[in-house]
Design an enzyme around this catalytic site. Sequence first.
Site, mmCIF file in Angstrom:
data_model
loop_
_atom_site.group_PDB
_atom_site.id
_atom_site.type_symbol
_atom_site.label_atom_id
_atom_site.label_comp_id
_atom_site.label_asym_id
_atom_site.label_seq_id
_atom_site.Cartn_x
_atom_site.Cartn_y
_atom_site.Cartn_z
ATOM 1 N N THR A 77 37.131 81.559 15.723
ATOM 2 C CA THR A 77 36.242 82.462 16.448
ATOM 3 C C THR A 77 34.766 82.168 16.186
ATOM 4 O OG1 THR A 77 37.940 84.099 16.073
ATOM 5 C CG2 THR A 77 35.843 84.932 16.842
ATOM 6 N N LYS A 98 32.770 84.511 2.928
ATOM 7 C CA LYS A 98 32.465 85.563 1.930
ATOM 8 C C LYS A 98 33.413 85.493 0.723
ATOM 9 C CE LYS A 98 35.304 88.546 4.548
ATOM 10 N NZ LYS A 98 35.250 88.785 5.954
ATOM 11 N N GLU A 104 24.083 83.161 5.039
ATOM 12 C CA GLU A 104 23.686 84.434 5.668
ATOM 13 C C GLU A 104 24.880 85.120 6.340
ATOM 14 O OE1 GLU A 104 20.385 86.110 6.017
ATOM 15 O OE2 GLU A 104 22.005 87.502 6.452
ATOM 16 N N ILE A 150 23.841 90.571 11.172
ATOM 17 C CA ILE A 150 22.708 91.307 10.590
ATOM 18 C C ILE A 150 22.007 90.411 9.576
ATOM 19 C CG2 ILE A 150 21.986 93.358 9.305
ATOM 20 C CD1 ILE A 150 24.620 94.672 10.043
ATOM 21 N N GLU A 173 40.874 91.699 9.708
ATOM 22 C CA GLU A 173 41.310 90.406 9.175
ATOM 23 C C GLU A 173 42.781 90.225 9.537
ATOM 24 O OE1 GLU A 173 39.025 88.440 7.021
ATOM 25 O OE2 GLU A 173 37.737 89.855 8.032
ATOM 26 N N LYS A 175 31.600 91.602 0.012
ATOM 27 C CA LYS A 175 30.244 91.577 0.590
ATOM 28 C C LYS A 175 29.229 92.226 -0.348
ATOM 29 C CE LYS A 175 32.215 91.505 5.243
ATOM 30 N NZ LYS A 175 32.752 92.346 6.303
HETATM 31 N N1 HSE Z 1 37.262 92.228 9.103
HETATM 32 C C1 HSE Z 1 35.839 92.242 8.929
HETATM 33 C C2 HSE Z 1 35.358 93.623 9.373
HETATM 34 C C3 HSE Z 1 35.200 91.143 9.741
HETATM 35 O O1 HSE Z 1 36.159 94.420 9.868
HETATM 36 O O2 HSE Z 1 34.195 93.928 9.207
HETATM 37 C C4 HSE Z 1 33.922 90.615 9.202
HETATM 38 O O3 HSE Z 1 33.944 90.242 7.874
#
Ligand code: HSE
Length: 436
Positions: A11, A103, A127, A134, A188, A203
């Site tokens: 994607t 990540k 980033e 963002i 995910e 994150k």
């Molecule tokens: N599965 C993640 C979310 C996608 O729902 O934010 C981006 O890391």
Amino acid sequence: MIQIAVLGCGTVASGVIRLLRKNGDNIEKQLGKKIVLKKVLARTPEKARKLGLREDQICGNAEEILTDPEISVVVELIGGTDDAYRYITAAMNAGKHVVTANKDLIASRYRELTETADKNRVLLAFEASVGGGIPIVDPIRRTLAANEIRSIYGILNGTTNYILTRMTRDGMSYEDALRQAQELGYAEADPTSDVEGGDAARKIAILSTLAFHTPVAYEDVSHEGISGLTKTDIAFADRSGYVFKLLAVAQKSDGGCEVYVRPALLPKTHPLAAVSDAFNAVFINGDAVGEIMLYGRGAGSMPTASSVVGDLMSVVKESEAGRFGPSHKLPRIPVSGIGETPHVYYIRLAVEDRPLVLANVARVFGEYGVSLASLVQEERGNDGAELMIFTHASSENSVSGAMRALEGLDCVYNGAYRICLEETKSTTHRLSPDGL
Ligand code: HSE
């Protein structure tokens, strides 16, 4: 001209390929040179062909890319940790700069990766690893670098934010809302890491590493998800003037930092309360800047590609200027989960509906020094009832102790639930005169 390779054809990679094509002229004008996509590593060549790539661009073997001296930047978008780590390390050891959206890898092996980058005098940009489109990594590393960052509150997972929004606005059940989030492609492949807070924990580990200048790994971050929430909780919060959010929190404490992910109640007037659907936002408090909020799409092909290609352009500019960043030997400060700062808690208990039950429940809270602020009882039939309780500000330890003791009472059924109310952390929603 600068020649690059993209590892992966999923994607985000398809967004990057489309964006380089769509805005190629504009990018070339800004850089003064063309970015040429020499190779794409695609496990399924058919996918790459569908993106309009030529046969000579499609490759099935990473070695071909990693040993090609003409390729100076590798964009890693395959995800996962094993192959991705090997490829990124090999690319940097071969003198190539790396841009990644990974990540999982940055949250677990930041120190090793940045040391490898430093050793080889190459750049590692990431980033897109937090908050999709963002800009958040670069603002913390550069624009806000003069600040002592005191806290970060993030809505960093789109799937859970979408689920909570649908449950709140449409009265949808948790299961239906999760199914819809999966159908829309937010979750995910295995949504466990979304709904149980692991994705947001990765994150916030990355953001706290950058904000507090200390290595914080995913394994250091305690996390709890939203799967225990029910429609009753959502409706009760709504009536009481609050919304549920899955918050990723990083804050400085005495000599260390607290980093954790857990569901929280926010007053409806808090800026983060307005962040709905699959959107993400990060609310930062710095000693000079005060409070700022960054908001946008935390996932998706083109928003994430925006961050990846932005990184790619920065890497091209900075490598030409010979800027290879600081050394990343960060001192380690203690990292803990939620501390002992008192918070208001919301607690739901399923109990028997008979004399002395309330008295017993109140006694247990009292024994742990937890003072109750309000209590509502709703009948559930078959001699059962649910108690929805707000406490006065209490410590995590006292509330957890009381919860364990309550679960041991015969009159309390399984499935007691508690959630913290994050009320005092934003000043902007209280409209204080100087904003601080
Ligand atoms: N599965 C993640 C979310 C996608 O729902 O934010 C981006 O890391």
